[in-house]
Design an enzyme around this catalytic site. Structure first.
Site, PDB file in Angstrom:
ATOM      1  N   ARG A 126      24.588 -30.763 -13.585  1.00 33.49           N
ATOM      2  CA  ARG A 126      23.320 -30.521 -14.312  1.00 33.49           C
ATOM      3  C   ARG A 126      22.622 -29.375 -13.206  1.00 33.49           C
ATOM      4  NH1 ARG A 126      19.887 -35.088 -12.934  1.00 33.49           N
ATOM      5  NH2 ARG A 126      18.401 -33.705 -13.329  1.00 33.49           N
ATOM      6  N   LYS A 127      23.431 -28.858 -12.424  1.00 34.27           N
ATOM      7  CA  LYS A 127      22.780 -27.874 -11.658  1.00 34.27           C
ATOM      8  C   LYS A 127      23.223 -26.361 -12.083  1.00 34.27           C
ATOM      9  CE  LYS A 127      23.386 -30.456  -7.250  1.00 34.27           C
ATOM     10  NZ  LYS A 127      24.368 -30.815  -6.145  1.00 34.27           N
ATOM     11  N   ASP A 166      10.219 -16.774 -12.620  1.00 34.11           N
ATOM     12  CA  ASP A 166      10.588 -18.146 -12.910  1.00 34.11           C
ATOM     13  C   ASP A 166      10.692 -18.091 -14.526  1.00 34.11           C
ATOM     14  OD1 ASP A 166       8.411 -21.220 -12.873  1.00 34.11           O
ATOM     15  OD2 ASP A 166      10.670 -20.787 -12.723  1.00 34.11           O
TER      16      ASP A 166
END
Ligand SMILES: CCCCC/C=C\C/C=C\C/C=C\C/C=C\CCCC(=O)SCCNC(=O)CCNC(=O)[C@H](O)C(C)(C)COP(=O)(O)OP(=O)(O)OC[C@H]1O[C@@H](n2cnc3c(N)ncnc32)[C@H](O)[C@@H]1OP(=O)(O)O
Length: 241
Positions: free
Chosen positions: A210-211, A165
């Site tokens: 935005r992705k 992450d």
């Protein structure tokens, strides 16, 4: 109090030539410039703290194995021609944001970046990240310590998810500015022995408004063992907040 100190320091810095020479002049310009314009943008405290060296946790320490040192040296070598850039790593998220480094001292004591929250070296997440701008690729050299145990002798799946992450998140941050992880899906292929060194290799595959779509592989140093593979979907800051 802060105000009096500020005025005093301002007078001292602006007026007294000697102290002007003594104060560190950097790319930010001579202190008087800072005080002419700086007062409205950053506080004296923040200005000062930017000169105070923040501890960079992504530098080698005695807990790093030979394998970790060798891999680090290999990437450091590749930074020489600018293909790769070493990413510094502090123990608070805000310290990575230009201009915010070292801000609000008293808060500083309260929060820690999760992966930099263990005090002893080598027991938790020992890692260093390098970014390749042309490939939009962030790699993370990771040496899981003994306090990250899941199955006996192997890294906890949550610690692997955390390092993935952070690598994927930092890649999205550098490529798309402020971003949050919206979705992270991980396939765990082979357990990671504690104390071993793995390469977390992530890249941006696609950006759609935005992705930010990213993929990531976690492999042993010799590349022979695929420990995990992941896809991430990060959302660059929505700006509607
Ligand atoms: C500033 C640069 C500084 C340079 C930094 C340099 C180095 C970096 C180094 C270190 C930095 C230090 C620390 C950072 C490192 C690690 C941090 C790791 C990242 C994290 O650890 S971060 C925490 C976990 N993360 C969350 O805590 C997020 C909780 N969540 C939300 O905050 C919202 O959920 C959000 C914002 C994600 C989206 O909300 P939103 O309102 O902005 O977007 P919205 O809902 O409008 O959706 C818009 C379109 O995305 C689609 N979409 C939305 N969510 C989706 C999902 N889950 N799956 C699939 N699609 C999804 C929709 O379907 C729609 O798609 P469509 O438009 O096609 O319909």
């Amino acid at each position: 109090g802060m105000r009096r100190g500020l005025v005093g320091a301002q007078a001292r810095l602006a007026g007294d030539k000697k102290s002007r020479m003594r104060a560190p002049c950097t790319a930010l310009g001579a202190p008087s410039l800072i005080f002419l314009h700086g007062i409205s943008t950053i506080s004296f405290q923040t200005w000062l703290s930017q000169f105070k060296q923040l501890k960079d946790y992504a530098l080698p320490n005695s807990s790093w194995s030979q394998g970790m040192m060798d891999l680090y040296s290999k990437f450091l070598e590749m930074c020489k021609d600018g293909t790769w850039k070493r990413i510094p790593s502090y123990n608070r998220t805000v310290d990575h944001i230009p201009g915010k480094a070292g801000s609000n001292e008293k808060e500083q004591k309260k929060t820690r970046l999760f992966l930099r929250s263990m005090d002893a070296e080598g027991v938790g997440f020992e890692y260093a990240m390098f970014f390749n701008p042309s490939e939009k690729r962030m790699v993370c050299l990771f040496q899981p310590g003994p306090y990250l145990e899941g199955p006996p002798g192997f890294a906890h799946g949550g610690s692997t998810a955390a390092i993935i992450d952070s690598t994927v998140g930092s890649c999205a941050l550098v490529v798309a500015g402020r971003a949050m992880t919206a979705n992270l899906s991980i396939n765990y292929r082979s357990p990671i022995p504690l104390g071993s060194v793995v390469l977390v290799d992530s890249k941006v595959d696609q950006v759609e408004e935005r992705k930010v779509f990213l993929s990531c592989e976690v492999r042993s140093i010799d590349g022979q063992t695929l420990h995990a593979e992941a896809t991430g979907k990060d959302l660059a800051a929505g700006f509607h907040r």
